[in-house]
Design a protein around this motif. Structure first.
Motif, PDB file in Angstrom:
ATOM      1  N   GLU A 157      -7.162 -10.148 -29.520  1.00  0.00           N
ATOM      2  CA  GLU A 157      -5.928 -10.043 -29.329  1.00  0.00           C
ATOM      3  C   GLU A 157      -4.974 -11.095 -30.030  1.00  0.00           C
ATOM      4  OE1 GLU A 157      -5.090 -10.408 -25.172  1.00  0.00           O
ATOM      5  OE2 GLU A 157      -7.307  -9.883 -24.779  1.00  0.00           O
ATOM      6  N   HIS A 208      -7.176 -14.194 -28.022  1.00  0.00           N
ATOM      7  CA  HIS A 208      -8.206 -14.039 -26.991  1.00  0.00           C
ATOM      8  C   HIS A 208      -9.471 -13.177 -27.587  1.00  0.00           C
ATOM      9  CE1 HIS A 208      -4.936 -14.236 -23.904  1.00  0.00           C
ATOM     10  NE2 HIS A 208      -5.112 -15.355 -24.668  1.00  0.00           N
ATOM     11  N   GLU A 218       2.174  -9.856 -30.042  1.00  0.00           N
ATOM     12  CA  GLU A 218       0.767  -9.723 -29.990  1.00  0.00           C
ATOM     13  C   GLU A 218       0.277  -8.107 -30.513  1.00  0.00           C
ATOM     14  OE1 GLU A 218      -1.739 -10.770 -26.382  1.00  0.00           O
ATOM     15  OE2 GLU A 218      -2.447  -8.713 -26.757  1.00  0.00           O
ATOM     16  N   HIS A 270       2.962  -5.781 -28.465  1.00  0.00           N
ATOM     17  CA  HIS A 270       3.845  -6.131 -27.284  1.00  0.00           C
ATOM     18  C   HIS A 270       4.351  -7.334 -27.395  1.00  0.00           C
ATOM     19  CE1 HIS A 270       1.128  -8.774 -25.028  1.00  0.00           C
ATOM     20  NE2 HIS A 270       0.244  -7.888 -25.118  1.00  0.00           N
TER      21      HIS A 270
HETATM   22 MG    MG Z   1      -3.514  -9.825 -23.873  1.00  0.00          MG
END
Ligand code: MG
Ligand code: ADP
Length: 728
Positions: free
Chosen positions: A214, A341, A292, A283
């Motif tokens: 991410e 992430h 992201e 988003h």
């Molecule tokens: Mg996320």
């Protein structure tokens, strides 16, 4: 006085969204268009060759040189049809981003200029290793380095250039990149995990590493960016008072995406699709102007290449939209930083996710086995895992006062925690007698199916179990994912190997397989307990608690990096064939050097900004106040003038004090830098930068930010946080 700031603000404010360029048809129609994937191979190569490449991808076999010629010819033909005139080996040296050196296809055939691309050029090339970070390897050996084709990642065309993903190694075989050890770690975990899978399903022949990243990032209008030297040169703001409103209303996260940003995202997605990058989610993130992207997860090596490519594409496409992308982990103080992430999991070639709760007790014992081995690996190697994500940039995000601490812990969620605790709980453990299979069901098969949709999330955990995978959240937004995945795969591979050995021993002592597995699993659950933490990872109480539990709490990157060369880590890297000792040492040298240089650059930029922007502006405003005070005396009687000037005099003194502080601290910082630069040992130097230079960046900044609050806004020459964070 001309103010670049207001020109920039005006320009940025009046901008309209730039239309994205979207090809006709559905996304799936142009998905992978720029990639020489299996489908294209089938068109441009003969069937046997395609098979040989597939074998090479699946089994790691080397491709026959004769076949390489055919592959190269087919690849070139396709690339030329795609508009390519050049080719390059595309690799990931230990710098940020990727490296490429373009060569044209043109060649002499003795008489004429023709297009030519041989198998030799496809498979391997020589390059100058000394021009890339190598941690001193070039000093002892030849400077030559090699790039070699990674058949498991398909070639692709960017603009007019055919890019061939390659590994990058020194003349003597040491890895000088991220891809080589990543591939080795994928191999190591494959071997160890496949062996353990053998307990449960003999059909498993391969275990893959999966990665779903991410990518968080900030966008800043390019006009504003251009007048902030810190953003331009360091990718983060070295000063700037918090905006009155930032993220406290939580109105940005998942909010409506601004029009200019949507257009940018659309272009990135469209380009990404052409490169076969399955971007799925977009988003707003928590901080203003933070966003992201996330793709559908895939095989880790390919997913990582795609992340490298998407970061390049984002930067390129942003300028079309008059934005700059900030991939820095902490571009703005006081609001969230950016992570990447790494959603990581292991899956078998039979289609089973090893962290996915199963449908029967055998699958669930397997699930628990893998889960608990990860817990154990993360527990024992928490320092190394932290070292794998710590950089000068990420240090501002992990460990800075407002951010999550630099401590690795694992969040499991209440259900899984309960299951593990029940397993080792003495009162219930009697029931899990292995003679009675139904009782195993009680302990193991009860993994609730709801887990997959479990919304039991903890956003403060650096390493969280999220239903069918682990989410390594501490990874930084600008990082190469490989660094984290290499460390994780290595420790998990070593752990699984040890597990297998222990279980096999118990079996050799006459224990039943399931009984042996459960015994070791239970032992691991108990032993790894200190790594489990489901509470608030950002709270101060956790720092105290973590220390008591013996977890590594050091937040100094240059020291944290030592975890790579601990006896324990070296043994793992050597046993798992990931790195030799020499490679690890060389890579640490690179890390220390990069760390020092980053802080050095920040320190220089801050001095420049203080001297050339802040002090002149603050002094200018101070002069105006002084003039006013002087004129008061011309108009009013002395004591009345003095009374009326009280506030101004305070302000004048206040400004003087801050200017004084900035000057003194800047001088002291320069002095500290000089001393640090005089140190020859890379580690000592990096520690000096951390301990003796870095603190000044904060103290100088605080004084500047205080000035920003009192100096006339009309005179302030650098875009403020509210402009950087809210104009879009
Ligand atoms: Mg996320
Ligand atoms: P969230 O923000 O809720 O964590 P996202 O949808 O933003 O979730 O991202 C989740 C990422 O995890 C995606 O890239 C997704 O493809 C990936 N992912 C999902 N399942 C797995 C899995 N088993 N292994 C690896 N990655 C996974």
């Amino acid at each position: 006085m001309i103010s670049l700031r207001f020109d920039a603000v005006k320009e940025a404010f009046n901008r309209k969204a730039v239309q994205p360029e979207v090809p006709e048809g559905c996304s799936s129609e142009y998905f992978g268009k720029n990639v020489f994937d299996i489908e294209k191979m089938k068109k441009y190569l003969n069937a046997d060759t395609v098979q040989a490449i597939q074998d090479s991808i699946n089994n790691g076999t080397t491709l026959d040189r004769n076949l390489a010629d055919e592959v190269a010819a087919g690849m070139m033909k396709w690339a030329i049809e795609m508009g390519a005139t050049h080719y390059t080996h595309w690799f990931q040296p230990l710098t940020e981003g990727t490296a490429e050196k373009h060569d044209s296809f043109i060649d002499y055939d003795g008489h004429n200029v023709i297009e030519n691309f041989s198998g030799k050029l496809l498979v391997q090339q020589e390059s100058d290793a000394s021009s890339f970070p190598n941690g001193g390897i070039r000093n002892t050996f030849e400077a030559r380095g090699y790039t070699a084709w990674d058949t498991s990642s398909p070639a692709f065309v960017v603009d007019d250039t055919l890019c061939i993903p390659t590994i990058f190694i020194s003349y003597t075989g040491e890895s000088l990149d991220y891809k080589t050890p990543l591939l080795k770690s994928i191999q190591a975990v494959n071997k160890a995990a496949t062996d353990v899978c053998g307990y449960f399903d003999s059909n498993v022949k391969r275990v893959n590493t999966y990665l779903g990243w991410e990518q968080e990032y900030f966008l800043v209008d390019e006009s504003l960016y251009a007048v902030r030297p810190d953003l331009m040169l360091t990718d983060r703001t070295l000063m700037g008072h918090e905006s009155a409103k930032n993220q406290q209303l939580e109105d940005h996260y998942f909010g409506a995406i601004p029009a200019r940003v949507t257009a940018f995202m659309k272009d990135v997605e469209t380009e990404g699709y052409k490169f076969g990058i399955p971007l799925k989610t977009r988003h707003n993130e928590v901080a203003p102007n933070q966003f992201e992207f996330a793709p559908i997860f895939g095989e880790a090596n390919l997913a990582n290449d795609q992340n490298q490519l998407i970061m390049t594409l984002m930067k390129k496409i942003a300028s079309k939209h008059h934005f700059r992308v900030l991939l820095h982990e902490k571009p703005f103080a006081g609001v969230n930083g950016s992570g990447k992430h790494n959603n990581w999991s292991l899956g078998t070639d039979t289609g089973i996710g090893l962290f996915t709760p199963g449908k029967n007790e055998k699958e669930n014992l397997q699930f628990i086995t893998f889960l608990v081995n990860v817990l154990m690996a993360v527990y024992k190697n928490n320092a190394l895992l932290k070292a794998s994500v710590m950089t000068a940039q990420n240090e501002h995000r992990l460990g800075a006062n407002e951010a999550p601490p630099a401590i690795i812990s694992v969040f499991l969620g209440s259900q899984i925690s309960q299951i593990l605790d029940n397993l080792v709980d003495d009162t219930t453990s009697d029931e899990i007698t292995l003679k009675d299979k139904r009782h195993i069901c009680l302990g193991i098969a009860n993994v609730p199916e709801v887990l997959l949709d479990n919304t039991d999330r903890n956003r403060t955990s650096p390493f969280a179990f999220t239903g069918n995978r682990f989410e390594f959240r501490a990874v930084g937004s600008s990082a190469n994912c490989a660094s984290a995945i290499i460390a994780l795969n290595s420790v998990v591979a070593a752990q699984l190997t040890e597990f297998k050995k222990s279980v096999d021993y118990l079996i050799s002592q006459g224990k039943r397989k399931e009984e042996a597995i459960l015994e070791i699993v239970k032992q691991y659950i108990k032993e790894s307990k200190p790594i489990r933490f489901d509470g608030n990872g950002y709270g101060d109480a956790w720092k105290e608690e973590a220390k008591k539990r013996g977890l590594d709490c050091n937040g100094s990157t240059p020291e944290v990096i030592d975890a790579y060369t601990s006896e324990q880590s070296l043994k793992i890297f050597e046993d798992m064939h990931i790195f030799t000792k020499k490679e690890v040492q060389a890579r640490n040298e690179v890390k220390w050097e990069v760390y020092s240089k980053k802080i050095q650059i920040e320190s220089r930029v801050l001095c420049d900004m203080a001297m050339n922007h802040i002090i002149p502006v603050a002094s200018g405003y101070q002069s105006l106040l002084l003039e006013k005070v002087a004129r008061m005396k011309l108009v009013f009687p002395a004591d009345e003038a003095a009374k009326l000037s009280e506030q101004d005099l305070d302000l004048i003194k206040n400004i003087a004090a801050h200017i004084q502080l900035i000057k003194c601290e800047s001088d002291a910082m320069t002095e500290a830098r000089k001393i640090a630069n005089g140190l020859t040992d890379g580690r000592t130097k990096a520690i000096a930068y951390h301990n003796n230079v870095l603190p000044y960046l904060n103290s100088i900044r605080n004084a500047i930010d205080a000035l920003e609050l009192v100096v006339d806004d009309g005179m302030w020459s650098l875009p403020k946080y509210r402009e950087l964070l809210f104009i879009r």
